[in-house]
Design a protein around this motif. Sequence first.
Motif, PDB file in Angstrom:
ATOM      1  N   THR A   1       0.817  -1.219   0.000  1.00  0.00           N
ATOM      2  CA  THR A   1       0.000   0.000   0.000  1.00  0.00           C
ATOM      3  C   THR A   1       0.848   1.265   0.000  1.00  0.00           C
ATOM      4  OG1 THR A   1      -0.113   0.014   2.423  1.00  0.00           O
ATOM      5  CG2 THR A   1      -1.857  -1.172   1.249  1.00  0.00           C
ATOM      6  N   THR A   2       2.157   1.104  -0.089  1.00  0.00           N
ATOM      7  CA  THR A   2       3.047   2.263   0.064  1.00  0.00           C
ATOM      8  C   THR A   2       3.873   2.543  -1.175  1.00  0.00           C
ATOM      9  OG1 THR A   2       4.681   0.781   1.088  1.00  0.00           O
ATOM     10  CG2 THR A   2       3.227   2.025   2.556  1.00  0.00           C
ATOM     11  N   GLY A   3       3.390   2.134  -2.343  1.00  0.00           N
ATOM     12  CA  GLY A   3       4.117   2.437  -3.563  1.00  0.00           C
ATOM     13  C   GLY A   3       4.545   1.194  -4.309  1.00  0.00           C
ATOM     14  N   TYR A   4       5.365   1.406  -5.314  1.00  0.00           N
ATOM     15  CA  TYR A   4       5.808   0.321  -6.191  1.00  0.00           C
ATOM     16  C   TYR A   4       7.113  -0.271  -5.671  1.00  0.00           C
ATOM     17  CZ  TYR A   4       7.389  -2.061 -10.431  1.00  0.00           C
ATOM     18  OH  TYR A   4       7.829  -2.999 -11.330  1.00  0.00           O
ATOM     19  N   ILE A   5       7.156  -1.602  -5.466  1.00  0.00           N
ATOM     20  CA  ILE A   5       8.397  -2.225  -5.007  1.00  0.00           C
ATOM     21  C   ILE A   5       8.892  -3.322  -5.944  1.00  0.00           C
ATOM     22  CG2 ILE A   5       7.920  -1.709  -2.584  1.00  0.00           C
ATOM     23  CD1 ILE A   5       7.216  -4.671  -2.218  1.00  0.00           C
ATOM     24  N   GLY A   6       8.186  -3.543  -7.040  1.00  0.00           N
ATOM     25  CA  GLY A   6       8.661  -4.529  -7.996  1.00  0.00           C
ATOM     26  C   GLY A   6       7.527  -5.240  -8.711  1.00  0.00           C
ATOM     27  N   PRO A   7       7.819  -5.883  -9.821  1.00  0.00           N
ATOM     28  CA  PRO A   7       6.770  -6.499 -10.646  1.00  0.00           C
ATOM     29  C   PRO A   7       6.026  -7.636  -9.962  1.00  0.00           C
ATOM     30  CG  PRO A   7       8.960  -7.113 -11.437  1.00  0.00           C
ATOM     31  CD  PRO A   7       9.157  -6.032 -10.427  1.00  0.00           C
ATOM     32  N   ALA A   8       6.652  -8.325  -9.006  1.00  0.00           N
ATOM     33  CA  ALA A   8       5.985  -9.446  -8.347  1.00  0.00           C
ATOM     34  C   ALA A   8       4.773  -8.994  -7.535  1.00  0.00           C
ATOM     35  CB  ALA A   8       6.961 -10.175  -7.431  1.00  0.00           C
TER      36      ALA A   8
ATOM     37  N   ARG B   1      -8.094   9.593  -8.870  1.00  0.00           N
ATOM     38  CA  ARG B   1      -7.007   9.260  -7.950  1.00  0.00           C
ATOM     39  C   ARG B   1      -7.218   7.861  -7.392  1.00  0.00           C
ATOM     40  NH1 ARG B   1      -6.021  13.465  -3.414  1.00  0.00           N
ATOM     41  NH2 ARG B   1      -4.132  12.253  -3.138  1.00  0.00           N
ATOM     42  N   ARG B   2      -6.103   7.256  -7.007  1.00  0.00           N
ATOM     43  CA  ARG B   2      -6.069   5.951  -6.357  1.00  0.00           C
ATOM     44  C   ARG B   2      -6.371   4.789  -7.302  1.00  0.00           C
ATOM     45  NH1 ARG B   2      -8.005   7.101  -0.079  1.00  0.00           N
ATOM     46  NH2 ARG B   2      -6.271   8.518   0.347  1.00  0.00           N
ATOM     47  N   TYR B   3      -6.272   5.052  -8.607  1.00  0.00           N
ATOM     48  CA  TYR B   3      -6.349   3.962  -9.580  1.00  0.00           C
ATOM     49  C   TYR B   3      -4.979   3.318  -9.790  1.00  0.00           C
ATOM     50  CZ  TYR B   3     -11.134   4.459 -11.421  1.00  0.00           C
ATOM     51  OH  TYR B   3     -12.501   4.454 -11.594  1.00  0.00           O
TER      52      TYR B   3
ATOM     53  N   GLY C   1     -13.994  -1.351  -7.422  1.00  0.00           N
ATOM     54  CA  GLY C   1     -12.795  -1.790  -8.116  1.00  0.00           C
ATOM     55  C   GLY C   1     -11.601  -0.865  -8.025  1.00  0.00           C
ATOM     56  N   VAL C   2     -11.647   0.147  -7.145  1.00  0.00           N
ATOM     57  CA  VAL C   2     -10.552   1.125  -7.058  1.00  0.00           C
ATOM     58  C   VAL C   2      -9.350   0.491  -6.352  1.00  0.00           C
ATOM     59  CG1 VAL C   2      -9.840   3.382  -6.196  1.00  0.00           C
ATOM     60  CG2 VAL C   2     -12.170   3.048  -7.078  1.00  0.00           C
ATOM     61  N   THR C   3      -8.217   0.519  -7.004  1.00  0.00           N
ATOM     62  CA  THR C   3      -7.041  -0.246  -6.591  1.00  0.00           C
ATOM     63  C   THR C   3      -6.627   0.009  -5.150  1.00  0.00           C
ATOM     64  OG1 THR C   3      -6.265  -0.115  -8.874  1.00  0.00           O
ATOM     65  CG2 THR C   3      -4.667  -0.810  -7.212  1.00  0.00           C
ATOM     66  N   TYR C   4      -6.541   1.271  -4.737  1.00  0.00           N
ATOM     67  CA  TYR C   4      -6.020   1.579  -3.405  1.00  0.00           C
ATOM     68  C   TYR C   4      -6.842   0.901  -2.314  1.00  0.00           C
ATOM     69  CZ  TYR C   4      -5.243   3.958   0.983  1.00  0.00           C
ATOM     70  OH  TYR C   4      -5.007   4.208   2.307  1.00  0.00           O
TER      71      TYR C   4
ATOM     72  N   LEU D   1      -8.899  -1.687  -2.507  1.00  0.00           N
ATOM     73  CA  LEU D   1      -8.754  -3.140  -2.573  1.00  0.00           C
ATOM     74  C   LEU D   1      -7.461  -3.580  -1.895  1.00  0.00           C
ATOM     75  CD1 LEU D   1      -9.812  -3.788  -6.302  1.00  0.00           C
ATOM     76  CD2 LEU D   1     -11.235  -4.011  -4.245  1.00  0.00           C
ATOM     77  N   GLN D   2      -6.360  -2.912  -2.234  1.00  0.00           N
ATOM     78  CA  GLN D   2      -5.065  -3.270  -1.657  1.00  0.00           C
ATOM     79  C   GLN D   2      -5.043  -3.051  -0.150  1.00  0.00           C
ATOM     80  OE1 GLN D   2      -3.342  -5.262  -3.930  1.00  0.00           O
ATOM     81  NE2 GLN D   2      -1.488  -4.100  -3.490  1.00  0.00           N
ATOM     82  N   ARG D   3      -5.641  -1.943   0.286  1.00  0.00           N
ATOM     83  CA  ARG D   3      -5.612  -1.634   1.721  1.00  0.00           C
ATOM     84  C   ARG D   3      -6.359  -2.692   2.525  1.00  0.00           C
ATOM     85  NH1 ARG D   3      -4.699  -1.506   5.982  1.00  0.00           N
ATOM     86  NH2 ARG D   3      -4.704   0.134   7.571  1.00  0.00           N
ATOM     87  N   VAL D   4      -7.543  -3.097   2.047  1.00  0.00           N
ATOM     88  CA  VAL D   4      -8.311  -4.096   2.789  1.00  0.00           C
ATOM     89  C   VAL D   4      -7.667  -5.474   2.669  1.00  0.00           C
ATOM     90  CG1 VAL D   4     -10.564  -5.166   3.134  1.00  0.00           C
ATOM     91  CG2 VAL D   4     -10.443  -2.761   2.473  1.00  0.00           C
ATOM     92  N   MET D   5      -7.148  -5.821   1.485  1.00  0.00           N
ATOM     93  CA  MET D   5      -6.482  -7.107   1.327  1.00  0.00           C
ATOM     94  C   MET D   5      -5.229  -7.187   2.196  1.00  0.00           C
ATOM     95  SD  MET D   5      -8.379  -9.009  -0.485  1.00  0.00           S
ATOM     96  CE  MET D   5      -7.196 -10.360  -0.389  1.00  0.00           C
ATOM     97  N   ASN D   6      -4.542  -6.075   2.355  1.00  0.00           N
ATOM     98  CA  ASN D   6      -3.386  -6.025   3.248  1.00  0.00           C
ATOM     99  C   ASN D   6      -3.807  -6.369   4.674  1.00  0.00           C
ATOM    100  OD1 ASN D   6      -1.700  -4.369   5.314  1.00  0.00           O
ATOM    101  ND2 ASN D   6      -0.381  -4.437   3.526  1.00  0.00           N
ATOM    102  N   GLU D   7      -4.932  -5.787   5.104  1.00  0.00           N
ATOM    103  CA  GLU D   7      -5.448  -6.033   6.447  1.00  0.00           C
ATOM    104  C   GLU D   7      -5.896  -7.492   6.596  1.00  0.00           C
ATOM    105  OE1 GLU D   7      -6.448  -4.507  10.341  1.00  0.00           O
ATOM    106  OE2 GLU D   7      -5.316  -3.628   8.666  1.00  0.00           O
ATOM    107  N   LEU D   8      -6.588  -8.000   5.588  1.00  0.00           N
ATOM    108  CA  LEU D   8      -7.079  -9.378   5.650  1.00  0.00           C
ATOM    109  C   LEU D   8      -5.924 -10.379   5.666  1.00  0.00           C
ATOM    110  CD1 LEU D   8     -10.070  -9.119   3.161  1.00  0.00           C
ATOM    111  CD2 LEU D   8     -10.232  -9.613   5.606  1.00  0.00           C
ATOM    112  N   TYR D   9      -4.914 -10.095   4.873  1.00  0.00           N
ATOM    113  CA  TYR D   9      -3.744 -10.977   4.830  1.00  0.00           C
ATOM    114  C   TYR D   9      -3.078 -11.031   6.206  1.00  0.00           C
ATOM    115  CZ  TYR D   9       0.732 -12.976   3.465  1.00  0.00           C
ATOM    116  OH  TYR D   9       1.847 -13.769   3.382  1.00  0.00           O
ATOM    117  N   SER D  10      -2.956  -9.869   6.844  1.00  0.00           N
ATOM    118  CA  SER D  10      -2.290  -9.825   8.154  1.00  0.00           C
ATOM    119  C   SER D  10      -3.099 -10.538   9.227  1.00  0.00           C
ATOM    120  CB  SER D  10      -2.046  -8.370   8.566  1.00  0.00           C
ATOM    121  OG  SER D  10      -3.261  -7.723   8.911  1.00  0.00           O
ATOM    122  N   ARG D  11      -4.410 -10.642   9.026  1.00  0.00           N
ATOM    123  CA  ARG D  11      -5.280 -11.293  10.012  1.00  0.00           C
ATOM    124  C   ARG D  11      -5.435 -12.798   9.752  1.00  0.00           C
ATOM    125  NH1 ARG D  11      -9.078  -7.750  12.721  1.00  0.00           N
ATOM    126  NH2 ARG D  11      -8.589  -5.556  12.299  1.00  0.00           N
TER     127      ARG D  11
END
Length: 387
Positions: free
Chosen positions: A21-28, A56-58, A266-269, A271-281
């Motif tokens: 959720t904090t930017g681009y870190i690589g293609p993977a 914004r946030r696409y 379908g807005v990327t930001y 989706l990523q923010r919630v998936m980040n939270e779900l993954y951590s849980r």
Amino acid sequence: MQDELVKMKTNPTIVDNPFVTTGYIGPAFFCDREKETEDLVRLLTNGNNVALISPRRYGKTDLLRHCFAQPVLADHYYTFIIDIYSTKSAAEMVGKLGSVILETLKPKGRKVWEKFLSALVSVKPGISFDINGLPSWTMGVGEIKSPTTTLDEIFAYLQQADRPCLVAIDEFQQITKYEDKNIEAALRTHVQYCSNANFVFSGSRQHLMGTMFTSPARPFYQSVTIYGLRLIPLEKYKAFCLWHFRNREKDLDPSVVETLYSQFDGVTYYLQRVMNELYSRTPEGGICRLDMVNVAIQGIIDDSSLIYEDLLYQLPEKQSQVLVAIGKEGKAENLTSGRFAYKYGLVSPNSVKSAVPALIDKGLLTMDKGVYQVYDKFFHLWLLQHV
């Protein structure tokens, strides 16, 4: 999709949570955008300037970083991404441009950054050097006495650089707010005659960006290829999520992604923010189920509750009332009708008419094809709970 998964699997980058959720870190850790990447790389390597437009946030900025990381660009061009969203004047914009160019060139060796500094006659007192002889851009906005002169020098460098340059200016519509109304024409002139660089003008205020590049009265009229960025398709994002869970010995109910995609349009930001939270849980060996979604979203909202409370408190009363009313409506149309004002107890249609432009300007509302929404979808959910 298979090639994409192979790239992920062989990528050596290791992060604790793959939903970045904090930017681009690589293609993977970058989902899809294969066609967009191919299109933008092709346009830029064939000498085109591009206006990249979407809400914004696409993921526009991460897409640009992904494009600039492609070997065909990274190995043969100097690439710069300048975000001018926070700038309020031409001097700030020029300072940001110079600072980013210098910081990007520093790792490439002394000869490279020295060539840039040699072009910057007007701001030499604002360049400092550390004990290792490395330069930093330390000048404040007030120290740029003539933004036009410094801009001339920066473009002189771009024209004579030992590699072709690609310059992306993010949130480009911000220049329309500067007091110096000549900066748009000045930039257009520089861009037109800079044969050693191509440019991406990225923006999220679609109406403003559209006007800048399609109105015959504006300097940038017909000077770029306009490229609209669309949402990542659900199936692509779902496959991305499923793979990352399974790659870390976790499992994911596909309906989780489908539910989130629908709820957050379908807005990327988001989706990523919630998936980040779900993954951590989700524990290793566990499964992320649909009943975890509301808990995760509520956790995100609760974390920001004090910020949202203060944000609403700082607004003038009429703007606050209109924002809350639009939040309750969800997707609001015909805001100046008597029906809307009456439904939400607003003073009059005129009070709505005066508040809406201010809320859009503050980035709290968005408008697309006559439909108004609260910009921050988490803030929208908070409003529904607390007001």
